[in-house]
Design an enzyme around this catalytic site. Structure first.
Site, PDB file in Angstrom:
ATOM      1  CB  CYS A  76      -1.360   6.150  -4.958  1.00 26.29           C
ATOM      2  SG  CYS A  76       0.111   5.946  -3.690  1.00 26.29           S
ATOM      3  CG  HIS A 176      -1.528   1.696  -6.245  1.00 28.27           C
ATOM      4  ND1 HIS A 176      -1.314   2.680  -7.290  1.00 28.27           N
ATOM      5  CD2 HIS A 176      -0.890   1.798  -5.476  1.00 28.27           C
ATOM      6  CE1 HIS A 176      -0.278   3.305  -6.755  1.00 28.27           C
ATOM      7  NE2 HIS A 176       0.089   3.068  -5.794  1.00 28.27           N
ATOM      8  CD  GLU A 178      -3.365   1.488 -10.201  1.00 25.67           C
ATOM      9  OE1 GLU A 178      -2.263   1.856  -9.845  1.00 25.67           O
ATOM     10  OE2 GLU A 178      -4.387   2.163  -9.590  1.00 25.67           O
TER      11      GLU A 178
END
Length: 196
Positions: A76, A176, A178
């Site tokens: 990001c 993202h 994750e």
């Protein structure tokens, strides 16, 4: 050792948990000297580019990142900081991956770009192994790297923009991983497997 740089500009825990789910226990580092012992590094980030860049400078991370020769990936805002320049605050960034970051031209769409969006793979690479067009990842951003020859995958929101970039031992993901379910897990595994 996988290191996650903690500059105070990101939610470190979500990134840490994502790697733990892959069986890797990362070390969160705030000490610049520990970077030289890492096998690979994550630079996460959220917030304003000029604030995050100032934190990198004041804590001494810039020289350490410049000298790092093993895989390092920004996520990001962390990806944007690896680029040449950001119009968010009109600042010079780390200049490890060529190309500028500018505000997305979203037209009539809402900003920031937030939510799931398709990836479009432009180049085959170890970082995009097992990823196909139309698979979705989770974005939250209003600035983006302009597509160039460092772009491995792009996405579209008002305009085309870089979603995955790389140059030498540096890489970045605008979204993202994750928070991007199985696709994100595959992308993080690809980073762990990436050999320079």
């Amino acid at each position: 050792m996988l290191a996650i740089i903690d500059t105070g500009c990101a939610n470190i825990n979500s990134v840490r948990f994502a790697f733990e789910r892959l069986g890797v226990i990362p070390e969160i580092i705030t000490d610049v000297d520990k970077l030289k012992h890492a096998e690979r590094v994550i630079l996460p980030g959220v917030g304003h580019a000029s604030v995050a860049m100032e934190r990198l400078i004041s804590a001494g991370w810039v020289d350490a990142i410049n000298e790092f020769q093993r895989p390092l990936m920004g996520i990001c805002l962390g990806m944007q900081l690896l680029c040449s320049h950001s119009s968010e605050g009109n600042i010079k960034t780390l200049n490890k991956i060529k190309g500028d970051v500018a505000e997305l031209d979203v037209g009539q769409l809402t900003s920031p770009h937030m939510g799931w969006n398709n990836l479009n793979i432009l180049k085959q690479h170890a970082l995009t192994k097992g990823i196909t067009n139309e698979q979705q990842v989770y974005f939250v951003h209003s600035f983006a790297h302009q597509v160039n020859d460092c772009t491995l995958a792009q996405a579209q929101y008002g305009q085309n923009f870089s979603a995955v970039i790389t140059q030498d031992n540096f890489a970045g993901m605008q979204f993202h991983p994750e928070r991007s379910a199985k696709v994100g897990s595959q992308l993080l595994k690809n980073f762990l497997d990436w050999r320079i």
